[in-house]
Design a protein around this motif. Structure first.
Motif, PDB file in Angstrom:
ATOM      1  N   GLN A   1     -47.453 -41.170  81.922  1.00 52.43           N
ATOM      2  CA  GLN A   1     -47.733 -42.534  81.480  1.00 52.43           C
ATOM      3  C   GLN A   1     -48.840 -43.157  82.335  1.00 52.43           C
ATOM      4  OE1 GLN A   1     -44.531 -45.202  82.205  1.00 52.43           O
ATOM      5  NE2 GLN A   1     -45.452 -46.930  81.116  1.00 52.43           N
ATOM      6  N   TRP A   2     -48.742 -42.986  83.663  1.00 51.11           N
ATOM      7  CA  TRP A   2     -49.778 -43.525  84.540  1.00 51.11           C
ATOM      8  C   TRP A   2     -51.111 -42.828  84.305  1.00 51.11           C
ATOM      9  CZ3 TRP A   2     -46.179 -42.501  89.289  1.00 51.11           C
ATOM     10  CH2 TRP A   2     -45.098 -43.390  89.250  1.00 51.11           C
ATOM     11  N   LEU A   3     -51.029 -41.486  84.178  1.00 55.90           N
ATOM     12  CA  LEU A   3     -52.241 -40.677  84.120  1.00 55.90           C
ATOM     13  C   LEU A   3     -53.077 -40.978  82.886  1.00 55.90           C
ATOM     14  CD1 LEU A   3     -53.748 -38.421  85.614  1.00 55.90           C
ATOM     15  CD2 LEU A   3     -52.426 -36.760  84.301  1.00 55.90           C
ATOM     16  N   TRP A   4     -52.408 -41.175  81.745  1.00 52.17           N
ATOM     17  CA  TRP A   4     -53.146 -41.354  80.491  1.00 52.17           C
ATOM     18  C   TRP A   4     -53.139 -42.803  80.010  1.00 52.17           C
ATOM     19  CZ3 TRP A   4     -56.078 -37.606  80.648  1.00 52.17           C
ATOM     20  CH2 TRP A   4     -55.630 -36.346  81.061  1.00 52.17           C
ATOM     21  N   GLY A   5     -52.704 -43.690  80.856  1.00 53.53           N
ATOM     22  CA  GLY A   5     -52.732 -45.105  80.530  1.00 53.53           C
ATOM     23  C   GLY A   5     -53.833 -45.830  81.283  1.00 53.53           C
ATOM     24  N   THR A   6     -53.630 -47.116  81.453  1.00 56.38           N
ATOM     25  CA  THR A   6     -54.634 -47.973  82.090  1.00 56.38           C
ATOM     26  C   THR A   6     -54.958 -47.536  83.510  1.00 56.38           C
ATOM     27  OG1 THR A   6     -53.826 -49.833  80.770  1.00 56.38           O
ATOM     28  CG2 THR A   6     -55.172 -50.363  82.681  1.00 56.38           C
ATOM     29  N   MET A   7     -53.909 -47.133  84.282  1.00 59.55           N
ATOM     30  CA  MET A   7     -54.135 -46.733  85.668  1.00 59.55           C
ATOM     31  C   MET A   7     -54.988 -45.481  85.764  1.00 59.55           C
ATOM     32  SD  MET A   7     -53.634 -47.661  88.776  1.00 59.55           S
ATOM     33  CE  MET A   7     -52.193 -48.732  88.852  1.00 59.55           C
ATOM     34  N   GLY A   8     -54.721 -44.505  84.891  1.00 63.02           N
ATOM     35  CA  GLY A   8     -55.514 -43.280  84.901  1.00 63.02           C
ATOM     36  C   GLY A   8     -56.970 -43.539  84.559  1.00 63.02           C
ATOM     37  N   ASP A   9     -57.206 -44.387  83.546  1.00 66.94           N
ATOM     38  CA  ASP A   9     -58.581 -44.730  83.181  1.00 66.94           C
ATOM     39  C   ASP A   9     -59.298 -45.408  84.348  1.00 66.94           C
ATOM     40  OD1 ASP A   9     -58.154 -43.746  80.640  1.00 66.94           O
ATOM     41  OD2 ASP A   9     -57.699 -45.706  79.763  1.00 66.94           O
ATOM     42  N   PHE A  10     -58.596 -46.322  85.027  1.00 68.21           N
ATOM     43  CA  PHE A  10     -59.169 -47.016  86.179  1.00 68.21           C
ATOM     44  C   PHE A  10     -59.532 -46.021  87.284  1.00 68.21           C
ATOM     45  CE2 PHE A  10     -58.452 -48.932  90.369  1.00 68.21           C
ATOM     46  CZ  PHE A  10     -59.322 -50.015  90.331  1.00 68.21           C
ATOM     47  N   SER A  11     -58.623 -45.087  87.577  1.00 70.17           N
ATOM     48  CA  SER A  11     -58.847 -44.124  88.663  1.00 70.17           C
ATOM     49  C   SER A  11     -59.974 -43.165  88.337  1.00 70.17           C
ATOM     50  CB  SER A  11     -57.556 -43.342  88.937  1.00 70.17           C
ATOM     51  OG  SER A  11     -56.536 -44.206  89.392  1.00 70.17           O
ATOM     52  N   ARG A  12     -60.061 -42.714  87.086  1.00 65.05           N
ATOM     53  CA  ARG A  12     -61.135 -41.785  86.715  1.00 65.05           C
ATOM     54  C   ARG A  12     -62.501 -42.469  86.783  1.00 65.05           C
ATOM     55  NH1 ARG A  12     -56.909 -39.844  83.545  1.00 65.05           N
ATOM     56  NH2 ARG A  12     -57.304 -41.336  81.859  1.00 65.05           N
ATOM     57  N   ARG A  13     -62.559 -43.723  86.374  1.00 64.29           N
ATOM     58  CA  ARG A  13     -63.836 -44.445  86.483  1.00 64.29           C
ATOM     59  C   ARG A  13     -64.237 -44.571  87.950  1.00 64.29           C
ATOM     60  NH1 ARG A  13     -61.595 -47.812  82.446  1.00 64.29           N
ATOM     61  NH2 ARG A  13     -61.023 -49.354  84.050  1.00 64.29           N
ATOM     62  N   LEU A  14     -63.253 -44.889  88.815  1.00 61.61           N
ATOM     63  CA  LEU A  14     -63.546 -45.048  90.233  1.00 61.61           C
ATOM     64  C   LEU A  14     -63.998 -43.727  90.855  1.00 61.61           C
ATOM     65  CD1 LEU A  14     -63.405 -47.203  92.496  1.00 61.61           C
ATOM     66  CD2 LEU A  14     -61.093 -46.396  93.003  1.00 61.61           C
ATOM     67  N   ALA A  15     -63.392 -42.627  90.412  1.00 62.59           N
ATOM     68  CA  ALA A  15     -63.739 -41.303  90.943  1.00 62.59           C
ATOM     69  C   ALA A  15     -65.009 -40.745  90.306  1.00 62.59           C
ATOM     70  CB  ALA A  15     -62.585 -40.330  90.718  1.00 62.59           C
ATOM     71  N   GLY A  16     -65.435 -41.344  89.182  1.00 58.00           N
ATOM     72  CA  GLY A  16     -66.654 -40.871  88.519  1.00 58.00           C
ATOM     73  C   GLY A  16     -66.472 -39.570  87.776  1.00 58.00           C
ATOM     74  N   VAL A  17     -65.279 -39.374  87.171  1.00 56.22           N
ATOM     75  CA  VAL A  17     -65.040 -38.146  86.399  1.00 56.22           C
ATOM     76  C   VAL A  17     -64.567 -38.523  85.005  1.00 56.22           C
ATOM     77  CG1 VAL A  17     -64.418 -36.859  88.475  1.00 56.22           C
ATOM     78  CG2 VAL A  17     -62.616 -37.939  87.121  1.00 56.22           C
ATOM     79  N   GLN A  18     -64.674 -37.552  84.101  1.00 61.45           N
ATOM     80  CA  GLN A  18     -64.217 -37.741  82.733  1.00 61.45           C
ATOM     81  C   GLN A  18     -62.733 -37.454  82.658  1.00 61.45           C
ATOM     82  OE1 GLN A  18     -66.257 -38.948  80.342  1.00 61.45           O
ATOM     83  NE2 GLN A  18     -67.811 -39.074  81.949  1.00 61.45           N
ATOM     84  N   GLY A  19     -62.082 -37.846  81.576  1.00 58.71           N
ATOM     85  CA  GLY A  19     -60.664 -37.558  81.363  1.00 58.71           C
ATOM     86  C   GLY A  19     -60.434 -36.077  81.178  1.00 58.71           C
ATOM     87  N   GLY A  20     -59.167 -35.646  81.411  1.00 52.73           N
ATOM     88  CA  GLY A  20     -58.820 -34.239  81.251  1.00 52.73           C
ATOM     89  C   GLY A  20     -58.231 -33.667  82.498  1.00 52.73           C
ATOM     90  N   THR A  21     -57.403 -32.647  82.371  1.00 47.74           N
ATOM     91  CA  THR A  21     -56.784 -31.974  83.507  1.00 47.74           C
ATOM     92  C   THR A  21     -57.203 -30.531  83.540  1.00 47.74           C
ATOM     93  OG1 THR A  21     -54.843 -31.442  82.165  1.00 47.74           O
ATOM     94  CG2 THR A  21     -54.775 -33.474  83.431  1.00 47.74           C
ATOM     95  N   ASP A  22     -57.059 -29.901  84.704  1.00 51.78           N
ATOM     96  CA  ASP A  22     -57.394 -28.482  84.846  1.00 51.78           C
ATOM     97  C   ASP A  22     -56.285 -27.635  84.283  1.00 51.78           C
ATOM     98  OD1 ASP A  22     -59.726 -29.115  86.054  1.00 51.78           O
ATOM     99  OD2 ASP A  22     -58.945 -28.908  88.102  1.00 51.78           O
TER     100      ASP A  22
END
Length: 356
Positions: free
Chosen positions: A335-356
């Motif tokens: 829920q965190w990863l694919w919700g608002t928090m995940g989007d916020f963290s990925r923008r801050l880290a400068g990466v696109q969505g998706g997992t390895d």
């Protein structure tokens, strides 16, 4: 386990022999002592094995051959001791009333005339600190990231985890939670056999493989490698600042990870010293005026440190507004990863969505 060799270089042969024998008897599990009353014998012995620690008296240090060896060691050139890959640590055995010779000005020193047990405690203390300085040279290309919330936002750790997942897409990252009540067992429905306290204890033991210590307690969730937080959080306040600094340096230098992410709870001993070890520190707050006063107090405390370099490392972030929803087990992290928090963290880290 290779024992530490401690050479007692002292023209007072009786003193050197007694101290060397005492080291071998009392510390036989991790070190042994040898003694030399002549420079010739000492330098000849170094051809076969260089001691890890050299306790040298005044007469030894004033010998021109020893001064030459020290000069070559400091400049990284020369023969004898200097040809060895690992350089020894020199410690001056000083007289109570004597002056420190110029050749010993940059050395650690211990009082020669005190109980042998006290001498060795001081020697191992200096040796540990000296080892930490050597390790810090190996951490130059490693990154240590801190995350701290002055108002103790409940969303600090969800942010830290999603940020770790985002950064982990580019670099090998280890997440370390330093909170006293992290709640991982309940959140992720896991029963942990070892936790952070076990790893700290193991890593601070002599002659250990730090990577193996970490691996022995390592867990994974959504691509994040993490050490389970301390089950007995009260113990976190009882660990010394020096031990925390050593532990963080060891993780950066020897764990095999390129990035260490520290998720802080309370201001553990050595808090600001650890922040200085970090390459950057995210200071997280959540929306609402109740967060403003703790944040301002943190700013004031930090300014009192008088460290402009530390202040430049601080990145102040306002976390997105979140809504509490009950999800079982790892679904909570999804829920965190694919919700608002995940989007916020990925923008801050400068990466696109998706997992390895």
């Amino acid at each position: 386990m290779r024992k530490i060799m401690i050479a007692v270089c002292e023209t007072d042969a009786a003193y050197g022999e007694r101290l060397g024998e005492w080291i071998s008897l009392e510390y036989q599990d991790k070190s042994f002592g040898v003694s030399f009353s002549s420079v010739e014998c000492f330098r000849e012995s170094c051809q076969s094995r260089v001691p890890e620690i050299i306790l040298a008296g005044k007469d030894f240090l004033e010998d021109s051959r020893i001064r030459e060896d020290l000069l070559k060691q400091n400049t990284g050139t020369g023969a004898h001791i200097q040809d060895q890959q690992d350089q020894p640590m020199w410690i001056y055995l000083c007289e109570r009333e004597g002056q420190i010779p110029s050749s010993a000005q940059d050395m650690a020193a211990v009082d020669k005339y005190q109980p042998a047990s006290r001498i060795l405690r001081q020697v191992f203390f200096h040796y540990q600190n000296w080892g930490n300085r050597k390790e810090s040279e190996n951490t130059a290309e490693k990154e240590i990231i801190g995350i701290y919330s002055p108002g103790h936002s409940i969303w600090q750790t969800p942010f830290a985890l999603t940020f770790a997942q985002a950064l982990g897409q580019r670099e090998k990252l280890l997440y370390v939670n330093l909170k006293e009540c992290a709640g991982f067992s309940g959140w992720f429905e896991e029963e942990y056999e070892k936790d952070l306290l076990d790893v700290i204890y193991l890593c601070l033991s002599n002659e250990v493989n730090v990577s193996d210590c970490v691996s022995s307690a390592l867990y994974r969730v959504e691509g994040i490698h993490y050490i389970p937080p301390a089950e007995d959080g009260g113990c976190l306040g009882e660990i010394s600042a020096e031990d925390y600094i050593t532990f963080v340096n060891l993780l950066a230098a020897r764990s095999g990870y390129d990035v260490i992410l520290l998720d802080f709870g309370m201001m553990i001993p050595g808090f600001y010293r650890i922040l200085r070890q970090c390459t950057r520190v995210y200071i997280a707050t959540e929306p609402g005026e109740l967060q403003e006063a703790p944040l301002e107090q943190f700013r004031q405390m930090t300014q009192r440190q008088g460290d402009l370099q530390l202040e430049e490392k601080l990145v102040y972030v306002s976390l997105p507004a979140m809504h509490q929803e009950l999800c079982p087990g790892t679904a909570k992290f999804q829920q965190w990863l694919w919700g608002t928090m995940g989007d916020f963290s990925r923008r801050l880290a400068g990466v696109q969505g998706g997992t390895d």
